[in-house]
Design a protein around this motif. Structure first.
Motif, PDB file in Angstrom:
ATOM      1  N   HIS A 104      -7.470   9.590  -3.107  1.00 48.40           N
ATOM      2  CA  HIS A 104      -7.000   8.239  -2.813  1.00 48.40           C
ATOM      3  C   HIS A 104      -7.441   7.327  -3.955  1.00 48.40           C
ATOM      4  N   LEU A 105      -6.480   6.619  -4.533  1.00 45.34           N
ATOM      5  CA  LEU A 105      -6.733   5.774  -5.692  1.00 45.34           C
ATOM      6  C   LEU A 105      -6.400   4.324  -5.358  1.00 45.34           C
ATOM      7  N   GLN A 106      -7.297   3.412  -5.734  1.00 43.23           N
ATOM      8  CA  GLN A 106      -7.093   1.992  -5.471  1.00 43.23           C
ATOM      9  C   GLN A 106      -5.983   1.461  -6.350  1.00 43.23           C
ATOM     10  N   VAL A 107      -5.094   0.678  -5.756  1.00 44.56           N
ATOM     11  CA  VAL A 107      -3.975   0.098  -6.490  1.00 44.56           C
ATOM     12  C   VAL A 107      -4.263  -1.357  -6.825  1.00 44.56           C
ATOM     13  N   PRO A 108      -3.719  -1.844  -7.947  1.00 42.11           N
ATOM     14  CA  PRO A 108      -3.812  -3.274  -8.224  1.00 42.11           C
ATOM     15  C   PRO A 108      -2.766  -3.993  -7.381  1.00 42.11           C
ATOM     16  N   GLY A 109      -3.065  -5.190  -6.936  1.00 45.02           N
ATOM     17  CA  GLY A 109      -2.102  -5.965  -6.152  1.00 45.02           C
ATOM     18  C   GLY A 109      -1.917  -5.402  -4.760  1.00 45.02           C
ATOM     19  N   THR A 110      -0.720  -5.591  -4.247  1.00 44.36           N
ATOM     20  CA  THR A 110      -0.448  -5.167  -2.874  1.00 44.36           C
ATOM     21  C   THR A 110       0.026  -3.719  -2.816  1.00 44.36           C
ATOM     22  N   LEU A 111      -0.112  -3.150  -1.649  1.00 47.22           N
ATOM     23  CA  LEU A 111       0.360  -1.791  -1.414  1.00 47.22           C
ATOM     24  C   LEU A 111       1.878  -1.719  -1.582  1.00 47.22           C
ATOM     25  N   GLU A 112       2.572  -2.759  -1.144  1.00 50.23           N
ATOM     26  CA  GLU A 112       4.033  -2.782  -1.264  1.00 50.23           C
ATOM     27  C   GLU A 112       4.466  -2.742  -2.732  1.00 50.23           C
ATOM     28  N   ASP A 113       3.767  -3.491  -3.599  1.00 48.50           N
ATOM     29  CA  ASP A 113       4.090  -3.453  -5.029  1.00 48.50           C
ATOM     30  C   ASP A 113       3.837  -2.061  -5.611  1.00 48.50           C
ATOM     31  N   ALA A 114       2.747  -1.428  -5.183  1.00 51.36           N
ATOM     32  CA  ALA A 114       2.416  -0.082  -5.663  1.00 51.36           C
ATOM     33  C   ALA A 114       3.463   0.935  -5.196  1.00 51.36           C
ATOM     34  N   ILE A 115       3.967   0.763  -3.979  1.00 55.75           N
ATOM     35  CA  ILE A 115       5.015   1.655  -3.471  1.00 55.75           C
ATOM     36  C   ILE A 115       6.255   1.549  -4.358  1.00 55.75           C
ATOM     37  N   ASP A 116       6.636   0.331  -4.722  1.00 58.34           N
ATOM     38  CA  ASP A 116       7.783   0.154  -5.624  1.00 58.34           C
ATOM     39  C   ASP A 116       7.520   0.826  -6.964  1.00 58.34           C
ATOM     40  N   ARG A 117       6.303   0.645  -7.499  1.00 58.87           N
ATOM     41  CA  ARG A 117       5.983   1.225  -8.814  1.00 58.87           C
ATOM     42  C   ARG A 117       5.999   2.753  -8.764  1.00 58.87           C
ATOM     43  N   ILE A 118       5.522   3.341  -7.670  1.00 63.95           N
ATOM     44  CA  ILE A 118       5.478   4.807  -7.615  1.00 63.95           C
ATOM     45  C   ILE A 118       6.884   5.387  -7.630  1.00 63.95           C
ATOM     46  N   TRP A 119       7.817   4.758  -6.906  1.00 62.88           N
ATOM     47  CA  TRP A 119       9.209   5.223  -6.946  1.00 62.88           C
ATOM     48  C   TRP A 119       9.768   5.052  -8.362  1.00 62.88           C
ATOM     49  N   ASP A 120       9.522   3.882  -8.971  1.00 68.17           N
ATOM     50  CA  ASP A 120      10.036   3.603 -10.318  1.00 68.17           C
ATOM     51  C   ASP A 120       9.476   4.567 -11.362  1.00 68.17           C
ATOM     52  N   ALA A 121       8.242   5.033 -11.147  1.00 72.96           N
ATOM     53  CA  ALA A 121       7.588   5.916 -12.118  1.00 72.96           C
ATOM     54  C   ALA A 121       7.918   7.394 -11.898  1.00 72.96           C
ATOM     55  N   GLY A 122       8.724   7.706 -10.878  1.00 69.36           N
ATOM     56  CA  GLY A 122       9.137   9.090 -10.670  1.00 69.36           C
ATOM     57  C   GLY A 122       8.377   9.819  -9.583  1.00 69.36           C
ATOM     58  N   GLY A 123       7.566   9.102  -8.815  1.00 70.69           N
ATOM     59  CA  GLY A 123       6.837   9.718  -7.707  1.00 70.69           C
ATOM     60  C   GLY A 123       7.598   9.570  -6.410  1.00 70.69           C
ATOM     61  N   ARG A 124       6.920   9.904  -5.328  1.00 72.28           N
ATOM     62  CA  ARG A 124       7.550   9.899  -4.015  1.00 72.28           C
ATOM     63  C   ARG A 124       6.547   9.411  -2.974  1.00 72.28           C
ATOM     64  N   VAL A 125       6.960   8.493  -2.115  1.00 68.40           N
ATOM     65  CA  VAL A 125       6.119   8.027  -1.020  1.00 68.40           C
ATOM     66  C   VAL A 125       6.501   8.834   0.216  1.00 68.40           C
ATOM     67  N   LEU A 126       5.493   9.430   0.865  1.00 68.85           N
ATOM     68  CA  LEU A 126       5.766  10.310   1.998  1.00 68.85           C
ATOM     69  C   LEU A 126       5.873   9.556   3.312  1.00 68.85           C
ATOM     70  N   GLU A 127       5.154   8.462   3.433  1.00 73.18           N
ATOM     71  CA  GLU A 127       5.209   7.639   4.643  1.00 73.18           C
ATOM     72  C   GLU A 127       5.290   6.188   4.211  1.00 73.18           C
TER      73      GLU A 127
END
Length: 126
Positions: A73-96
């Protein structure tokens, strides 16, 4: 008396298929800069860490990823919602998409482009 270290996790190692691609993924998702090191059997891209050595560190290394491996588990900068957007944009996948709330903050489970399990963690506001 039980041993109670300040940081029980000393470091993490995440195996990746392509070090450059994975480094770019983690840098974009978590908005940090990783340094390249070649001090072991493989080159590695090192997560940022406190210079005083009192923090937890980790790195990416060329290896064989496993979807059934441990989750870091890694701490994200800003909000979790912003990090979720970044993970999709960077080629990852959110499972939940619905965050899990715990007393210390909230998180979602995700995968990096190699399928490694990671948690995106937003600490509770002080």
């Amino acid at each position: 008396m039980p041993f109670t270290p300040e940081n029980p996790v000393v470091w993490t190692e995440i195996p990746v298929r392509d070090l450059a691609v994975s480094r770019a993924f983690y840098e974009r998702t978590f908005q940090w800069e990783m340094t390249l090191q070649d001090m072991g059997p493989n080159p590695s891209a090192v997560f940022p860490y406190a210079e005083d050595g009192n923090g937890v560190a980790g790195h990416l290394y060329p290896g064989t990823p496993s979807e059934n491996g441990p989750t870091i588990h890694l701490q994200v900068p800003g909000t979790l919602e912003d990090a979720i957007d970044r993970i999709w944009d960077a080629g990852g996948r959110v499972l939940e998409m619905d965050p899990v709330t715990i007393p210390f903050g909230r998180f979602v489970y995700a995968q990096d482009p190699d399928g490694n399990s990671i948690g995106l963690f937003e600490p509770k506001a002080a």
